[in-house]
Design an enzyme around this catalytic site. Structure first.
Site, PDB file in Angstrom:
ATOM      1  N   LYS A  81      12.824  -5.172 -37.190  1.00 18.83           N
ATOM      2  CA  LYS A  81      12.625  -4.495 -35.900  1.00 18.83           C
ATOM      3  C   LYS A  81      11.191  -4.584 -35.366  1.00 18.83           C
ATOM      4  O   LYS A  81      10.966  -4.392 -34.182  1.00 18.83           O
ATOM      5  CB  LYS A  81      13.042  -3.030 -36.020  1.00 18.83           C
ATOM      6  CG  LYS A  81      12.039  -2.131 -36.732  1.00 18.83           C
ATOM      7  CD  LYS A  81      12.447  -0.672 -36.707  1.00 18.83           C
ATOM      8  CE  LYS A  81      11.394   0.166 -37.427  1.00 18.83           C
ATOM      9  NZ  LYS A  81      11.814   1.517 -37.709  1.00 18.83           N
ATOM     10  N   SER A 128       8.507  -4.314 -44.389  1.00 20.50           N
ATOM     11  CA  SER A 128       9.275  -3.164 -43.929  1.00 20.50           C
ATOM     12  C   SER A 128       9.559  -3.296 -42.446  1.00 20.50           C
ATOM     13  O   SER A 128       9.008  -4.149 -41.775  1.00 20.50           O
ATOM     14  CB  SER A 128       8.464  -1.890 -44.213  1.00 20.50           C
ATOM     15  OG  SER A 128       9.270  -0.750 -44.140  1.00 20.50           O
ATOM     16  N   LYS A 167      15.391   8.682 -44.294  1.00 20.59           N
ATOM     17  CA  LYS A 167      15.851   8.771 -42.901  1.00 20.59           C
ATOM     18  C   LYS A 167      16.921   9.835 -42.831  1.00 20.59           C
ATOM     19  O   LYS A 167      17.675   9.984 -43.799  1.00 20.59           O
ATOM     20  CB  LYS A 167      16.407   7.432 -42.411  1.00 20.59           C
ATOM     21  CG  LYS A 167      15.459   6.253 -42.518  1.00 20.59           C
ATOM     22  CD  LYS A 167      14.428   6.213 -41.405  1.00 20.59           C
ATOM     23  CE  LYS A 167      13.385   5.122 -41.704  1.00 20.59           C
ATOM     24  NZ  LYS A 167      12.373   4.939 -40.685  1.00 20.59           N
ATOM     25  N   HIS A 174       1.452  -2.318 -45.648  1.00 19.51           N
ATOM     26  CA  HIS A 174       2.472  -2.936 -44.790  1.00 19.51           C
ATOM     27  C   HIS A 174       1.897  -4.200 -44.150  1.00 19.51           C
ATOM     28  O   HIS A 174       0.778  -4.179 -43.638  1.00 19.51           O
ATOM     29  CB  HIS A 174       2.872  -1.975 -43.662  1.00 19.51           C
ATOM     30  CG  HIS A 174       3.712  -0.834 -44.123  1.00 19.51           C
ATOM     31  ND1 HIS A 174       4.917  -0.537 -43.552  1.00 19.51           N
ATOM     32  CD2 HIS A 174       3.530   0.074 -45.114  1.00 19.51           C
ATOM     33  CE1 HIS A 174       5.446   0.513 -44.168  1.00 19.51           C
ATOM     34  NE2 HIS A 174       4.613   0.908 -45.118  1.00 19.51           N
ATOM     35  N   HIS A 222       0.157   2.861 -44.910  1.00 21.09           N
ATOM     36  CA  HIS A 222       1.018   2.614 -43.754  1.00 21.09           C
ATOM     37  C   HIS A 222       0.101   2.279 -42.587  1.00 21.09           C
ATOM     38  O   HIS A 222      -0.971   2.858 -42.461  1.00 21.09           O
ATOM     39  CB  HIS A 222       1.868   3.852 -43.459  1.00 21.09           C
ATOM     40  CG  HIS A 222       3.031   3.551 -42.559  1.00 21.09           C
ATOM     41  ND1 HIS A 222       2.860   3.222 -41.238  1.00 21.09           N
ATOM     42  CD2 HIS A 222       4.360   3.508 -42.801  1.00 21.09           C
ATOM     43  CE1 HIS A 222       4.050   2.991 -40.694  1.00 21.09           C
ATOM     44  NE2 HIS A 222       4.984   3.148 -41.621  1.00 21.09           N
ATOM     45  N   ASP A 233       8.306   9.177 -44.323  1.00 27.25           N
ATOM     46  CA  ASP A 233       8.008   8.370 -43.145  1.00 27.25           C
ATOM     47  C   ASP A 233       6.609   8.699 -42.628  1.00 27.25           C
ATOM     48  O   ASP A 233       6.022   9.727 -42.980  1.00 27.25           O
ATOM     49  CB  ASP A 233       9.084   8.568 -42.069  1.00 27.25           C
ATOM     50  CG  ASP A 233       9.558   7.212 -41.557  1.00 27.25           C
ATOM     51  OD1 ASP A 233       8.695   6.344 -41.364  1.00 27.25           O
ATOM     52  OD2 ASP A 233      10.767   7.024 -41.374  1.00 27.25           O
ATOM     53  N   GLU A 234       6.092   7.824 -41.766  1.00 30.08           N
ATOM     54  CA  GLU A 234       4.681   7.948 -41.364  1.00 30.08           C
ATOM     55  C   GLU A 234       4.401   9.196 -40.544  1.00 30.08           C
ATOM     56  O   GLU A 234       3.261   9.663 -40.509  1.00 30.08           O
ATOM     57  CB  GLU A 234       4.228   6.686 -40.607  1.00 30.08           C
ATOM     58  CG  GLU A 234       4.787   6.481 -39.204  1.00 30.08           C
ATOM     59  CD  GLU A 234       6.240   6.006 -39.199  1.00 30.08           C
ATOM     60  OE1 GLU A 234       6.718   5.551 -40.260  1.00 30.08           O
ATOM     61  OE2 GLU A 234       6.888   6.120 -38.147  1.00 30.08           O
ATOM     62  N   LYS A 253       9.773   6.732 -50.187  1.00 26.46           N
ATOM     63  CA  LYS A 253       8.591   7.234 -49.474  1.00 26.46           C
ATOM     64  C   LYS A 253       8.957   8.066 -48.249  1.00 26.46           C
ATOM     65  O   LYS A 253      10.036   7.916 -47.683  1.00 26.46           O
ATOM     66  CB  LYS A 253       7.652   6.092 -49.102  1.00 26.46           C
ATOM     67  CG  LYS A 253       8.007   5.305 -47.868  1.00 26.46           C
ATOM     68  CD  LYS A 253       6.813   4.462 -47.451  1.00 26.46           C
ATOM     69  CE  LYS A 253       6.976   3.875 -46.073  1.00 26.46           C
ATOM     70  NZ  LYS A 253       6.940   4.865 -44.987  1.00 26.46           N
TER      71      LYS A 253
HETATM   72  C1  CAP Z   1      10.702   1.289 -41.783  1.00 27.46           C
HETATM   73  C2  CAP Z   1       9.570   2.195 -41.407  1.00 27.46           C
HETATM   74  C3  CAP Z   1       8.132   1.685 -41.125  1.00 27.46           C
HETATM   75  C4  CAP Z   1       8.017   0.368 -40.443  1.00 27.46           C
HETATM   76  C5  CAP Z   1       6.738   0.123 -39.708  1.00 27.46           C
HETATM   77  C6  CAP Z   1      10.033   2.839 -40.156  1.00 27.46           C
HETATM   78  O1  CAP Z   1      11.954   1.843 -41.477  1.00 27.46           O
HETATM   79  O2  CAP Z   1       9.359   3.174 -42.363  1.00 27.46           O
HETATM   80  O3  CAP Z   1       7.473   2.705 -40.455  1.00 27.46           O
HETATM   81  O4  CAP Z   1       8.218  -0.544 -41.462  1.00 27.46           O
HETATM   82  O5  CAP Z   1       6.532  -1.206 -39.442  1.00 27.46           O
HETATM   83  O6  CAP Z   1      10.159   4.027 -40.092  1.00 27.46           O
HETATM   84  O7  CAP Z   1      10.177   2.129 -39.181  1.00 27.46           O
HETATM   85  P1  CAP Z   1      13.297   0.996 -41.214  1.00 27.46           P
HETATM   86  P2  CAP Z   1       5.555  -2.150 -40.312  1.00 27.46           P
HETATM   87  O8  CAP Z   1      13.561   0.211 -42.477  1.00 27.46           O
HETATM   88  O9  CAP Z   1      14.374   2.009 -40.947  1.00 27.46           O
HETATM   89  O10 CAP Z   1      13.057   0.105 -40.065  1.00 27.46           O
HETATM   90  O11 CAP Z   1       6.064  -2.137 -41.733  1.00 27.46           O
HETATM   91  O12 CAP Z   1       5.703  -3.451 -39.645  1.00 27.46           O
HETATM   92  O13 CAP Z   1       4.197  -1.568 -40.219  1.00 27.46           O
HETATM   93 MG    MG Z   2       8.296   4.528 -40.917  1.00 26.48          MG
END
Ligand code: CAP
Ligand code: MG
Length: 421
Positions: free
Chosen positions: A307, A349, A149, A300, A267, A177-178, A175
């Protein structure tokens, strides 16, 4: 055949049938039996009217509604309807036109049961839980991961630096981010080279195995080029956004991975578009099963906290069936025996921080990956301290200690617990 001809409540599914479990609400004035028959018809051999001169033998291929209980319907499909090793084709049948039929008000595919003769055509995960534990040399605790981040905006060098701090602080996994792929401010090739170098330094510094999961999400051929690049540069892992890339791309990646031997992280960005509504769409459980079948090694799953947690629902609270099926069991759903298909890691996550660790381990067990993005990089003392705090939380749980007690002698954890409420 008429819609109601697809209903046979005395039918016992054969061992070779594919069985779907639906939640269904018929349109106003329509009986559930007719609506269920319509779904079985459209998802197998039928259409809105009878095909008058169709050969009689085709009737034998019809899907059969064999159970109706309130709004819950089970349908059995002869496996000959499905092409071997073709997930898109399976979904075009059992999760295709039926969602738009006017005879239906709401329809949710909650679960699928695949017969052995269909499963046989898939290779499943290359590594799975045991293979990944072997790579990382971690036997008895959840794995700790972070997502770099800010999710977009860092350049390649900054990205590698943040990764390094997370690793030396105590993360096993870093990792992308998506939505980071190869943007002008952060190009894939340069980022991967620099971050893998940082990984080598972190391994040397800590004496632990560390992994980096670059996001290879792209058009399929480009995605494969990126996977090859990672492999050539000593990467052990890649991550892919399975919903936006699609099932066909995932199958291709898995096939090519026979030669590349990379761990595949899935993801699920976008899944909530069809999964979040408890009455309509496709459940996350179905997505996870198909991804495991094709051969991702970790996916995931969301958590009841964090959140991404969906608020409590009054009516049909089945959208979180995935998490429910995890909770309170000695092994979670993706760990269960499934013919030759290896068990996969569930990735928790989204909005997590060190204070959540005891809850997650209690509910889901040790075979999980706990990822914290904001929960590490948002630590008041920065990424290094954030990673330390997260690792301390894992150690406290491993040693059976109370987090608050443990924090008295661990400054980073103490700060994290005070900061993230
Ligand atoms: C977590 C995360 C994932 C989420 C998606 C994000 O970051 O990498 O994309 O986990 O949700 O960018 O939000 P944070 P899920 O720890 O900063 O929230 O895992 O439910 O698919
Ligand atoms: Mg993410």
């Amino acid at each position: 055949m008429k819609y109601t001809d697809y209903v046979d409540l005395h039918y016992k599914p054969k061992k070779t049938d594919l069985v779907c479990f639906f939640y269904m609400e018929p349109a106003r004035g329509v009986k559930i039996k007719k609506a269920a028959g319509a779904v079985a018809s459209e998802s197998s051999i039928g259409t809105w009217t009878e095909v008058t001169k169709a050969p009689k033998r085709i009737d034998k291929l019809a899907a059969k509604v064999f159970s109706i209980h309130k709004n819950y319907v089970k349908i059995a499909y002869p496996s000959v309807l499905f092409e071997s090793s073709n997930v898109p084709q399976i979904l075009s049948s059992i999760a295709g036109n039926i969602f738009g039929m006017k005879i239906i008000k709401n329809l949710k595919l909650l679960d699928i049961e695949l017969p052995e003769n269909i499963i046989k055509a898939y290779i499943g995960p290359r590594f799975g839980i045991h293979g990944i534990r072997k790579i990382l040399g971690i036997k008895n605790r959840p794995l700790l991961g972070t997502i770099i981040k800010p999710k977009l905006g860092l350049n390649e060098k900054e990205h590698a630096q943040v990764a390094y701090h997370a690793w030396i602080g105590g993360c096993d996994i870093v990792k992308d981010d998506e939505n980071l792929s190869s943007q002008p401010f952060n190009k894939f090739l340069k980022r991967v080279s620099l971050t893998l170098k940082a990984r080598d330094f972190a391994e040397e510094f800590t004496g632990e195995k560390k992994v980096y999961m670059p996001n290879i999400t792209a058009e399929t051929k480009e995605m494969l080029r990126r996977a090859r690049f990672v492999e050539r540069h000593g990467g052990r892992y890649v991550m892919v956004d399975i919903i936006s890339c699609g099932w066909s791309a995932l199958q291709t990646l898995r096939e090519v991975n026979q030669e590349l031997k990379l761990v595949l992280h899935a993801h699920r960005a976008g899944y909530a578009a069809f999964s979040r509504n408890p009455k309509h769409g496709i459940s996350m459980l179905v997505v996870a099963k198909l991804a495991r079948l094709i051969g991702i090694d970790q996916i995931h799953i969301g958590t009841i906290i964090g959140k991404m947690a969906t608020p409590k629902r009054e009516v049909v609270d089945l959208d979180q069936e995935m998490e429910k099926s995890f909770v309170g069991k000695s092994e979670h759903l993706l760990e269960q025996r499934w013919y030759h298909i290896k068990p996969v890691f569930a990735v928790c996550s989204g909005g997590l921080h060190p204070g959540h660790v005891p809850y997650l381990v209690k509910q889901l067990g040790k075979n999980i990956i706990i990822q914290m993005g904001g929960g590490i990089h948002g630590h008041p003392l920065g990424t290094y301290a954030g990673a330390k705090a997260a690792r301390q939380a894992l150690l406290a749980v491993k040693e059976g200690k109370n987090l608050k007690e443990y924090a008295k002698e661990h400054l980073e954890l103490k700060k994290a617990l005070e900061f993230f409420k």
